[in-house]
Design an enzyme around this catalytic site. Sequence first.
Site, PDB file in Angstrom:
ATOM      1  N   GLY A   1      -0.751  -4.831   3.981  1.00  0.00           N
ATOM      2  CA  GLY A   1      -1.830  -4.612   2.832  1.00  0.00           C
ATOM      3  C   GLY A   1      -2.436  -5.995   2.660  1.00  0.00           C
ATOM      4  O   GLY A   1      -2.656  -6.363   1.423  1.00  0.00           O
TER       5      GLY A   1
ATOM      6  N   GLY B   1      -5.833  -6.557   0.167  1.00  0.00           N
ATOM      7  CA  GLY B   1      -5.870  -6.059  -1.199  1.00  0.00           C
ATOM      8  C   GLY B   1      -5.714  -7.438  -2.117  1.00  0.00           C
ATOM      9  O   GLY B   1      -5.731  -8.772  -1.556  1.00  0.00           O
ATOM     10  N   GLN B   2      -5.743  -7.367  -3.714  1.00  0.00           N
ATOM     11  CA  GLN B   2      -5.867  -8.538  -4.488  1.00  0.00           C
ATOM     12  C   GLN B   2      -4.779  -9.498  -4.149  1.00  0.00           C
ATOM     13  O   GLN B   2      -5.058 -10.867  -4.247  1.00  0.00           O
ATOM     14  CB  GLN B   2      -5.854  -7.868  -5.829  1.00  0.00           C
TER      15      GLN B   2
ATOM     16  N   ASP C   1      -3.616  -4.886   7.478  1.00  0.00           N
ATOM     17  CA  ASP C   1      -4.141  -3.791   6.557  1.00  0.00           C
ATOM     18  C   ASP C   1      -4.803  -2.630   7.306  1.00  0.00           C
ATOM     19  O   ASP C   1      -4.912  -2.741   8.443  1.00  0.00           O
ATOM     20  CB  ASP C   1      -5.442  -4.553   5.713  1.00  0.00           C
ATOM     21  N   ILE C   2      -4.785  -1.707   6.488  1.00  0.00           N
ATOM     22  CA  ILE C   2      -5.579  -0.345   7.034  1.00  0.00           C
ATOM     23  C   ILE C   2      -7.052  -0.350   7.383  1.00  0.00           C
ATOM     24  O   ILE C   2      -7.448   0.189   8.105  1.00  0.00           O
ATOM     25  CB  ILE C   2      -5.111   0.891   6.310  1.00  0.00           C
TER      26      ILE C   2
ATOM     27  N   TYR D   1       2.608   6.437 -10.144  1.00  0.00           N
ATOM     28  CA  TYR D   1       2.603   5.138  -9.798  1.00  0.00           C
ATOM     29  C   TYR D   1       3.881   4.496 -10.312  1.00  0.00           C
ATOM     30  O   TYR D   1       5.024   4.126  -9.852  1.00  0.00           O
ATOM     31  CB  TYR D   1       1.607   4.210 -10.218  1.00  0.00           C
TER      32      TYR D   1
ATOM     33  N   LYS E   1       7.334   3.738  -8.254  1.00  0.00           N
ATOM     34  CA  LYS E   1       7.860   2.202  -8.463  1.00  0.00           C
ATOM     35  C   LYS E   1       9.420   2.319  -8.787  1.00  0.00           C
ATOM     36  O   LYS E   1      10.324   1.565  -8.207  1.00  0.00           O
ATOM     37  CB  LYS E   1       7.091   1.435  -9.389  1.00  0.00           C
TER      38      LYS E   1
ATOM     39  N   ILE F   1      -2.086  -8.550 -12.891  1.00  0.00           N
ATOM     40  CA  ILE F   1      -2.561  -9.682 -12.004  1.00  0.00           C
ATOM     41  C   ILE F   1      -3.801  -9.998 -12.218  1.00  0.00           C
ATOM     42  O   ILE F   1      -4.866  -9.271 -12.036  1.00  0.00           O
ATOM     43  CB  ILE F   1      -1.725  -9.723 -10.659  1.00  0.00           C
TER      44      ILE F   1
HETATM   45  N1  SER Z   1      -1.608  -3.985 -12.455  1.00  0.00           N
HETATM   46  C1  SER Z   1      -0.940  -2.542 -12.144  1.00  0.00           C
HETATM   47  C2  SER Z   1      -1.885  -1.452 -12.430  1.00  0.00           C
HETATM   48  O1  SER Z   1      -2.586  -1.581 -13.579  1.00  0.00           O
HETATM   49  C3  SER Z   1       0.410  -2.467 -12.681  1.00  0.00           C
HETATM   50  O2  SER Z   1       1.121  -2.776 -11.707  1.00  0.00           O
HETATM   51  O3  SER Z   1      -1.769  -0.373 -12.005  1.00  0.00           O
END
Ligand code: SER
Length: 311
Positions: free
Chosen positions: A8, A11-12, A34-35, A142, A146, A172
């Site tokens: 990945g 990604g960010q 990455d894919i 999500y 997690k 982040i």
């Molecule tokens: N930044 C993430 C989101 O908003 C939280 O882990 O999905």
Amino acid sequence: MGNKLVIGSSGQIGVELIEQLSKIHGPNNVIASDIKPRLKNKIKGVEYLTLDVLDKPKLLEVIKKYKIKEVYLLAALLSAVAEKNIQFAWDLNMQGLFNVLDLAKEKYINKIFWPSSIAVFGPTSPKLNTPQTTILEPTTVYGISKMAGERWCEYYFLKFGVDVRSLRYPGIISYKSPPGGGTTDYAVEIFHAAVNKGNYKCFIEKDITLPMIYMDDAIRATIELMNIDRKDLTINSSYNLSGMSFAPNEIANELKKHYPNFKMTYEKDFRNDIAVTWPSVIDDSLARKDWNWNHEYDLRKTTIEMLKGIS
Ligand code: SER
């Protein structure tokens, strides 16, 4: 020591983690994957592979071929996109993790980093100074993935001795690569909007405070966590981690110090329903105790860095 594989990597977080790992260990010891067929911000000397974490035979082939000993598994669907794609989010977020955990159980790799999130918390968790150990009743796809992932990480450590390490990242903030469909994305978009347009329509209500961290702090925390002796870790699932907390109106006020004419309007959408279930301020004292974690960036410093980076 063996090579490091980032899954990945476009990604960010991936883009900046690759940069940092190749600085520390040398580009020849880091493999980006990455894919997506092409790596953004390609780094000289870092090999790039197209890889789907759900393709376990290919993953094993890569791990053997490049003598990988450490895997950073960043491929996942974030909170907002996961709500639109429930089954795939569950499949990717869980099966991706199992594929990597199993390769560690089978001794092909020694160490894993897997990010968790503040999304493991839900409406019944304490909102202020949310403790490490507390009620976890997430209400998003999500968050459920997690939370389950954290339990599996601990299970694989306790039953099979798998050295998997994890942080509950807050939102982040960074400028090098955009976030991919999260609830906290507003806190990145707003900087681009301030620089390029002078106004921003925020999808989160003005007083919803969420935990956030600047990318440099998030990367440093990740590398610090991966470097400490396993015996010094007191958490075998995932550590609370935090830098700062703010609400949309606070970031707008901070931006006005740089762009006095900056205009913020509000039009909440389904992401606001997610945001209200998450904590406002996280207690990350265990990270601070176990490896002297300390954030460097507050909102003021983050704003300065973001504006500098974007313009
Ligand atoms: N930044 C993430 C989101 O908003 C939280 O882990 O999905």
